[in-house]
Motif scaffolding. Structure first.
Motif, PDB file in Angstrom:
ATOM      1  N   TYR A  53      37.348  42.193  32.782  1.00 19.80           N
ATOM      2  CA  TYR A  53      37.234  43.529  33.033  1.00 19.80           C
ATOM      3  C   TYR A  53      36.168  44.325  32.116  1.00 19.80           C
ATOM      4  O   TYR A  53      35.414  45.366  32.508  1.00 19.80           O
ATOM      5  CB  TYR A  53      38.425  44.372  33.068  1.00 19.80           C
ATOM      6  N   SER A  54      36.042  43.579  31.005  1.00 25.92           N
ATOM      7  CA  SER A  54      34.883  44.312  29.987  1.00 25.92           C
ATOM      8  C   SER A  54      33.612  44.069  30.647  1.00 25.92           C
ATOM      9  O   SER A  54      32.774  45.074  30.354  1.00 25.92           O
ATOM     10  CB  SER A  54      35.106  43.681  28.680  1.00 25.92           C
ATOM     11  N   LYS A  55      33.303  43.536  31.496  1.00 22.48           N
ATOM     12  CA  LYS A  55      31.842  43.385  32.147  1.00 22.48           C
ATOM     13  C   LYS A  55      31.842  44.386  33.379  1.00 22.48           C
ATOM     14  O   LYS A  55      30.758  44.625  33.863  1.00 22.48           O
ATOM     15  CB  LYS A  55      31.855  41.909  33.012  1.00 22.48           C
ATOM     16  N   TYR A  56      33.041  45.017  33.590  1.00 18.52           N
ATOM     17  CA  TYR A  56      32.859  46.051  34.852  1.00 18.52           C
ATOM     18  C   TYR A  56      33.729  47.110  34.425  1.00 18.52           C
ATOM     19  O   TYR A  56      34.653  47.669  34.995  1.00 18.52           O
ATOM     20  CB  TYR A  56      33.444  45.329  35.996  1.00 18.52           C
ATOM     21  N   PRO A  57      33.245  48.001  33.535  1.00 22.44           N
ATOM     22  CA  PRO A  57      33.745  49.148  33.081  1.00 22.44           C
ATOM     23  C   PRO A  57      33.786  50.107  34.092  1.00 22.44           C
ATOM     24  O   PRO A  57      32.986  50.188  35.103  1.00 22.44           O
ATOM     25  CB  PRO A  57      32.849  49.708  31.848  1.00 22.44           C
ATOM     26  N   HIS A  80      40.487  49.455  37.974  1.00 25.05           N
ATOM     27  CA  HIS A  80      40.651  48.218  37.501  1.00 25.05           C
ATOM     28  C   HIS A  80      42.271  47.843  38.009  1.00 25.05           C
ATOM     29  O   HIS A  80      43.361  48.639  37.710  1.00 25.05           O
ATOM     30  CB  HIS A  80      40.837  48.063  35.861  1.00 25.05           C
ATOM     31  N   CYS A  81      42.524  46.805  38.371  1.00 23.63           N
ATOM     32  CA  CYS A  81      43.887  46.258  39.158  1.00 23.63           C
ATOM     33  C   CYS A  81      44.165  44.895  38.476  1.00 23.63           C
ATOM     34  O   CYS A  81      44.167  44.046  39.386  1.00 23.63           O
ATOM     35  CB  CYS A  81      43.806  46.296  40.771  1.00 23.63           C
ATOM     36  N   PRO A  82      44.528  44.741  37.308  1.00 22.78           N
ATOM     37  CA  PRO A  82      44.717  43.417  36.685  1.00 22.78           C
ATOM     38  C   PRO A  82      45.986  42.610  37.300  1.00 22.78           C
ATOM     39  O   PRO A  82      46.010  41.517  37.358  1.00 22.78           O
ATOM     40  CB  PRO A  82      44.890  43.730  35.208  1.00 22.78           C
ATOM     41  N   HIS A  83      46.780  43.723  37.896  1.00 24.35           N
ATOM     42  CA  HIS A  83      47.996  42.937  38.239  1.00 24.35           C
ATOM     43  C   HIS A  83      47.716  42.158  39.846  1.00 24.35           C
ATOM     44  O   HIS A  83      48.371  41.433  40.237  1.00 24.35           O
ATOM     45  CB  HIS A  83      49.260  44.116  38.780  1.00 24.35           C
ATOM     46  N   ASN A  99      44.325  41.093  40.049  1.00 27.57           N
ATOM     47  CA  ASN A  99      42.960  40.480  39.629  1.00 27.57           C
ATOM     48  C   ASN A  99      41.898  41.083  40.395  1.00 27.57           C
ATOM     49  O   ASN A  99      41.129  40.300  41.021  1.00 27.57           O
ATOM     50  CB  ASN A  99      43.144  38.889  39.687  1.00 27.57           C
ATOM     51  N   GLN A 100      41.929  42.423  40.664  1.00 28.34           N
ATOM     52  CA  GLN A 100      40.861  43.248  41.371  1.00 28.34           C
ATOM     53  C   GLN A 100      40.201  44.397  40.875  1.00 28.34           C
ATOM     54  O   GLN A 100      40.751  44.805  39.837  1.00 28.34           O
ATOM     55  CB  GLN A 100      41.378  43.398  42.844  1.00 28.34           C
ATOM     56  N   LEU A 101      38.864  44.668  41.142  1.00 27.06           N
ATOM     57  CA  LEU A 101      38.458  46.089  40.962  1.00 27.06           C
ATOM     58  C   LEU A 101      38.526  46.574  42.263  1.00 27.06           C
ATOM     59  O   LEU A 101      38.415  46.097  43.379  1.00 27.06           O
ATOM     60  CB  LEU A 101      36.712  45.674  40.664  1.00 27.06           C
ATOM     61  N   LEU A 102      38.457  47.914  42.228  1.00 28.22           N
ATOM     62  CA  LEU A 102      38.299  49.258  43.351  1.00 28.22           C
ATOM     63  C   LEU A 102      37.071  49.651  43.101  1.00 28.22           C
ATOM     64  O   LEU A 102      36.462  49.771  42.164  1.00 28.22           O
ATOM     65  CB  LEU A 102      39.392  49.784  43.287  1.00 28.22           C
ATOM     66  N   HIS A 135      37.492  52.895  50.200  1.00 26.73           N
ATOM     67  CA  HIS A 135      37.740  52.100  49.276  1.00 26.73           C
ATOM     68  C   HIS A 135      37.374  50.574  49.334  1.00 26.73           C
ATOM     69  O   HIS A 135      37.487  50.173  50.506  1.00 26.73           O
ATOM     70  CB  HIS A 135      39.241  52.123  48.625  1.00 26.73           C
ATOM     71  N   GLY A 136      36.865  49.833  48.428  1.00 27.36           N
ATOM     72  CA  GLY A 136      36.463  48.350  48.473  1.00 27.36           C
ATOM     73  C   GLY A 136      37.296  47.771  47.600  1.00 27.36           C
ATOM     74  O   GLY A 136      37.363  48.099  46.459  1.00 27.36           O
ATOM     75  N   ARG A 137      37.896  46.591  47.821  1.00 22.45           N
ATOM     76  CA  ARG A 137      38.775  45.843  46.733  1.00 22.45           C
ATOM     77  C   ARG A 137      37.819  44.494  46.572  1.00 22.45           C
ATOM     78  O   ARG A 137      37.234  43.761  47.325  1.00 22.45           O
ATOM     79  CB  ARG A 137      39.903  45.137  47.375  1.00 22.45           C
TER      80      ARG A 137
END
Length: 370
Positions: A326-330, A268-271, A273-276, A314-316
């Motif tokens: 982020y609660s939808k993508y634990p 989780h990369c909230p800074h 606004n991304q997922l890895l 890795h994918g961003r």
């Protein structure tokens, strides 16, 4: 593994819906039967025995390959009537000779007099003949001698007259259908390629030369024009898997796509606004250049997500708008990527996991190399 859900797999994993594969193959066979044209399916998308059996209806006859590794692989497993549809590389003449002397029917493709000269210099044993297709460029702008050039007829005549060589056919790839959008545009290109090929065949007949004719691409064969029934063969390949690109062209719907890549959220990369996710370009390829509204792939069930960029592993992923919930993508949750180009994506995987309705049935192992 058998019977387990696909969610049990380690990721990234390429999963193949065998029911869709069979449906896609059956539809193509029915189209060709209705047209009255021979289907010679291309193996380059999947490169597996199991899928080849599905595409040939179990006959193990009449296939196209793009590499000699594929040709040898299929020959080793009882396939025959194999067309190596890649303009003959001069460093591979001896390997082609070995297959020609071993199989009932192994066929090569060429578009240059130098390749013909190399075949003439290497006569086959046992009074066998080289079976040669002339590659014709009917507007695709890749390989092939241009249909309008006088040299195309001269080369066809030279093949037909050469000792130890037979002009088996004329082969054109209408890859320019890949720039089409919608059935009307696809059929316009298919009609043009068909017309130019048939006109070339008429020119050959005027010189007393008779041989087969073949055109192909997944878009043109997914929406064939009636005149394609005047050809001897067609040679599509991607149709057995399809992909996002084909759905954009108009060849299929997204529901027809039989291959997907499973990936898991690993960061989780909230800074930002991304997922890895754990699928980088090594798991899906960079084909398409990320030009889709959803980036490099369609993320199934999540139209608001975009596969923005990838490094090797890795994918961003980021939202198309607004902040990520982020609660939808634990961490550890599964996402399903529908690939832009299934041929390129399949090439990234040493094994395909086959399932029916989400339950694993086994594995297919493709051949690799050239």
């Amino acid at each position: 593994m058998e019977g387990e859900p696909v969610s049990a797999l380690f990721t990234p994993a390429l999963v193949v819906d065998v029911d869709k594969v069979k449906r896609n193959a059956q539809r193509m066979r029915e189209r060709c039967h209705k047209l009255g044209v021979q289907l010679r399916p291309h193996m380059k998308t999947h490169k597996t025995l199991e899928c080849a059996d599905i595409m040939t209806g179990g006959s193990r006859q009449c296939i196209v390959v793009s590499t000699l590794a594929e040709a040898s692989f299929y020959a080793d497993h009882g396939f025959d009537d194999i067309l190596y549809a890649y303009c003959l590389p001069l460093d591979k003449v001896e390997r082609c000779a070995a297959l020609s002397e071993r199989l009932d029917l192994f066929q090569v493709l060429l578009d240059h007099p130098d390749a013909l000269e190399q075949l003439r210099k290497r006569p086959l044993k046992g009074s066998r003949q080289w079976h040669v297709w002339l590659k014709l460029d009917c507007g695709n702008g890749r390989a092939g001698v241009l249909h309008s050039e006088p040299g195309s007829l001269q080369l066809a005549q030279a093949i037909a007259e050469a000792d130890g060589v037979e002009l088996t056919g004329v082969y054109a790839h209408c890859g320019n259908t890949y720039s089409c959008r919608g059935v009307e545009q696809i059929q316009t290109v298919a009609q043009e390629t068909t017309n130019l090929t048939l006109q070339f065949m008429d020119k050959l007949k005027a010189f007393g030369i008779s041989c087969k004719s073949s055109i192909g691409s997944t878009p043109s064969c997914s929406h064939p024009v009636q005149d394609m029934g005047k050809l001897s063969e067609v040679h599509p390949g991607n149709y057995v898997f399809y992909d996002v690109q084909q759905s954009m062209i108009g060849s299929c719907s997204l529901d027809d796509v039989a291959v997907k890549v499973l990936t898991r959220v690993i960061g989780h990369c909230p800074h930002r606004n991304q997922l890895l996710v754990d699928c980088g370009w090594a798991g899906i390829s960079l084909d398409g250049g990320g030009k889709l509204p959803t980036g490099y792939a369609v993320i199934e069930g999540h139209p608001n997500l975009k596969l923005l960029s990838m490094t090797q592993e890795h994918g961003r992923v980021e939202p198309t708008s607004g902040p990520l919930d982020y609660s939808k993508y634990p961490i550890g949750s599964l996402l399903t990527l529908i690939p832009y180009h299934s041929c390129a994506t399949a090439m990234m995987h040493p094994v395909y996991y086959v399932h029916s309705e989400g339950r694993l049935l086994g594995k297919w192992t493709p051949t690799r190399g050239w």
